[in-house]
Structures are given as C-alpha cells and as structure tokens.
Design a protein around this motif. Structure first.
Motif: not given
Length: 453
Positions: A322-328, A333-339
């Motif tokens: 749950p914690i590591d999933a936040i920055p992931a 979203m950043g990668r998908q936005t770039q694509d």
C-alpha cells in the motif's frame, strides 16, 4: 453473460464512474467558491431519476449515458434573482472560474492515480517478459531465446505488458532502443534493437509482430493432449507429458516438435524422445512414421501426438504494498501521460494513423469487457487510462471543452477584460464542429475496425 451484454454493461459502468468524478470536480469547487449549482447530471436528455438537495441543486441520471454536465447559475443563460447574483458563475473572479473549470480534468487525474494505486495493491496478473523465440530484427540485434527483458531504454519492464508498450513506443518512432536483458545464465547485458530498420508502410497494429520478438507465453507449450492410436507414440507417451527434447535437441514449445520429428524421419532410425511426466524425467526410443497429418492433410513424418488445449497461465504479478504503490501510481500516470501526449503528437504530424488513435464507444465497450474478464486489476488499469484520457482531452484548448474555457480565462488575465461574447460564440461553433468531426471519426473507426473487418 454474452459479449454484447457484457460490453454494454462495462461501457455504462465505466462512463458512469468517469463522468461522475469529472462533474463532481466541477461541482465541489463551484460550491466552495460560492457558486450556486442548478443541476448535476450524469447523462444527457430526459432525466430518468432526480432528487433535489437543500441547496437547490438537482441531481439527475439522464437517458443518454454518453457524458454529463454541471449547470451553474449564470446571468448569460437567463434571468437571475437579484438576491442570488453574487452566486452567479459569471460574477466570480477569473481565478475562481479557472479553478472551477480546471477541477473536472483534475478530478479525472486524481481518479487515475487512485485507480492505479488500487491496481498495484490488488496485483495485476501478467506474464514474465521472457523471450520464447527470436527471428528477424530481434535475432540480428543479439537477443536470444530464454532472455528476460529487464528494461527497454530507461523504462523498467517487470512484465510483458510494460515491455511491449515500451517497445511499441520506440517502434512507432522507428528509433533504435537499448534493451537490457538477463540471460539464462543470470548475466545481464544490453542489446540494441534496431527498430529503425522497420519498414515504413507497416500497419501500426502489426509493428510488434515485425520486431522478430516472440514472447515465451505466446508459444504453445509442448504438452501432449492426446496420443493417436496405431502411431509410434501409442502406448509409449501419455496425455499430459511435456516433451523436453527429441534426439538430444531441446524442445521449448509445440512448434519445435514438427521440425525435429521431420529431421529425424529423414535421417532414419529411432531416437530418444525425452518427456517430463509429473516430477520424473523419462526418455523413450521412438521411430517416426510417414503418414497423412489429420490437421494439414499432407504426408509428413509423425509420432502421432496432438497438442493439449488451453490458455497460457500468468506467471508474474505486478504488485506493490500500500505504501510503495503510492509513488508507483504517480510514476505510472506520468509514463502513461507521456505516451498519450506522444501519441497525439504522432497523429497530428502524420506519423500515426488517426484510424488507430481515436476510439469510439464500440471499441471502448469491447475493451472494457475484455479487461473485466481478465480480473479486477486489469479493469482498474483500463479505467485509469480512460480517466487519464478524459482529463487530457478536456484540457485541449478547444472551445466547448474545459481547455477552451481555460484559454478564454488566460486571455482575460492577459488583456485585463473578458473575451467578448461574439468571440466566445464563434469559438463555440468552431469547437462544436471539431467535436462533431472527432465523434464522426470515432464512429467511423468503430465501424471499420469492429464491424467491417
């Protein structure tokens, strides 16, 4: 549930969630900015259900579920009670109007992150990015069977899906890309996949098929489903055996068996066929027989085996705590936005066919149903991508869309006064024409890609 009913259901669920969040963004910020909201509607047309809250806002679900809207008190749209003028949208400062309009797309971006977070926590079943076979460009670039693709460029590839998306992005640009692999011996190396050599006239949907890279899970396992009577393997091999080698040559998939048996038959004599049966490794001497292949109708060397039917089972899970999933989730979203932005750029520059860029409701419905059938994590991923697409689309500077209104307000900030109603009216017509054209293209693509082919 039939595919048609399932597709319609998941389309309605998806649109309902996305539109509700988008419009709630407008509604929430408008209320906190002191603007009176007259109606919050999910869908267009005649309301099927409606209720009014203590602030006088009507909440409605309408008959046409292809969008929604928030109607605010506005002097430009009708008479306003003098006691409520201060609550009119047009009387708010430009900064408040910007906040209210931007809140819809921002709500979609927030929803996108939340959905990616939930997907990572649940865990998305997938396949390990293991190479099953190489030919063409992949073979020329030094990739080998058994390699695990660790990264493509600067993008880590924990599963086949991530690897395929990264390779597709480079293939669309016809750019050579470094591929970090881990071999069967555990050593890591970097190969350069020469995607610049891909022909220019390939359909974008077939690009990855021309890289010469075939994933391990795409290969049919060499598991016996049936042994044919009166054939060499009858009474020797058994259903469920996994063929591992023929005459000392390793067998990685069912497709390897035909060529090895044919070579053995031409050579003449018997050879050892090695199989894995349960936890045991066994070897049996067999001699191929030349007979008619029941599948092809041609004479060829056979052992008398039929492949076991079945879908490949996922062997990897993309999951975070749950914690590591936040920055992931933010990274995703950043990668998908770039694509997505890159895809829009390719379409406008003519490097990508708009037929493969703009999807209509039929395509979205079928995709939603397909992802839902693969499990909740896959559906959450698609819903996150749709939410991101809706947020980005609405930020485009096209009149009628939120981005068009934001453009007007930015101009107002620069010139110190609102854009004239005549300019706004002209912009509405231009925006409406663009949106209708985009919708027409989407429906055309739906018909061509889903009904004609």
């Amino acid at each position: 549930m039939s595919e048609f009913i399932g597709s319609v259901w998941w389309l309605l669920v998806s649109l309902g969630v996305l539109v509700t969040f988008h419009e709630f963004g407008h509604y929430w910020v408008a209320r906190r900015s002191g603007v009176k909201v007259l109606r919050f509607s999910v869908g267009f047309g005649k309301p099927l259900w409606m209720r009014r809250n203590r602030h006088g806002t009507e909440f409605a679900i309408a008959a046409i579920p292809l969008g929604g809207y928030v109607k605010m008190l506005d002097e430009r749209e009708g008479d306003v009670d003098p006691a409520e003028v201060a609550q009119a949208f047009n009387r708010q400062s430009v900064f408040k109007r910007i906040a209210i309009v931007a809140a819809g797309p921002i709500a979609n971006l927030i929803l996108c992150v939340a959905l990616f977070w939930l997907m990572f926590v649940i865990g998305r079943p997938d396949f390990a990015p293991a190479v099953g076979k190489v030919e063409g460009l992949a073979a020329q670039s030094g990739l080998s069977r058994g390699d695990i693709i660790v990264a493509v460029g600067d993008r880590a590839t924990p599963t086949t899906s991530e690897a395929a998306l990264a390779l597709l992005s480079a293939a669309l640009d016809r750019s050579d890309v470094p591929v970090q692999v881990r071999g069967e011996d555990g050593r890591e190396a970097t190969r350069t996949l020469r995607l610049s050599k891909l022909p220019a006239d390939i359909d974008e949907r077939q690009l990855l098929n021309h890289t010469g890279l075939i994933w391990r899970h795409q290969l049919t396992p060499a598991v016996i489903g049936r042994v044919l009577p009166d054939r060499p393997a009858w009474g020797v091999l058994a259903e469920g055996d996994r063929v591992t080698a023929i005459d000392g040559e390793p067998v990685a998939s069912w497709g390897d068996i035909g060529g090895l048996v044919d070579a053995l038959g031409k050579r003449g004599g018997e050879a050892m066929v090695e199989v894995q049966r349960g936890g045991d490794r066994l070897a049996f001497p067999l001699t191929p027989l030349k007979a008619k292949n029941p599948e092809t109708g041609k004479q060829q060397w056979l052992l008398g085996l039929e492949v076991a039917k079945g879908e490949p089972q996922p062997d990897a899970v993309l999951r975070y705590g749950p914690i590591d999933a936040i920055p992931a989730a933010f990274r995703e979203m950043g990668r998908q936005t770039q694509d997505m932005v890159a895809m829009i750029g390719r379409a406008f520059s003519g490097r990508l066919s708009v037929q493969n860029t703009v999807a209509g409701p039929i395509t979205i419905a079928r995709a939603a149903n397909g992802h839902a059938q693969h499990g909740p994590a896959w559906y959450l991923q698609m819903l996150a991508l749709l939410s991101l697409s809706l947020g980005i689309l609405n930020l485009l500077p096209i009149p009628i869309l939120d981005g068009g209104h934001l453009l007007y307000y930015l101009i107002e900030l620069v010139k110190g006064s609102p854009v004239s109603e005549r300019v706004m009216a002209a912009g509405q017509y231009v925006g409406l024409a663009l949106i209708v054209s985009l919708m027409g293209l989407a429906f055309y693509n739906d018909i061509v890609n889903n009904l004609v082919r």
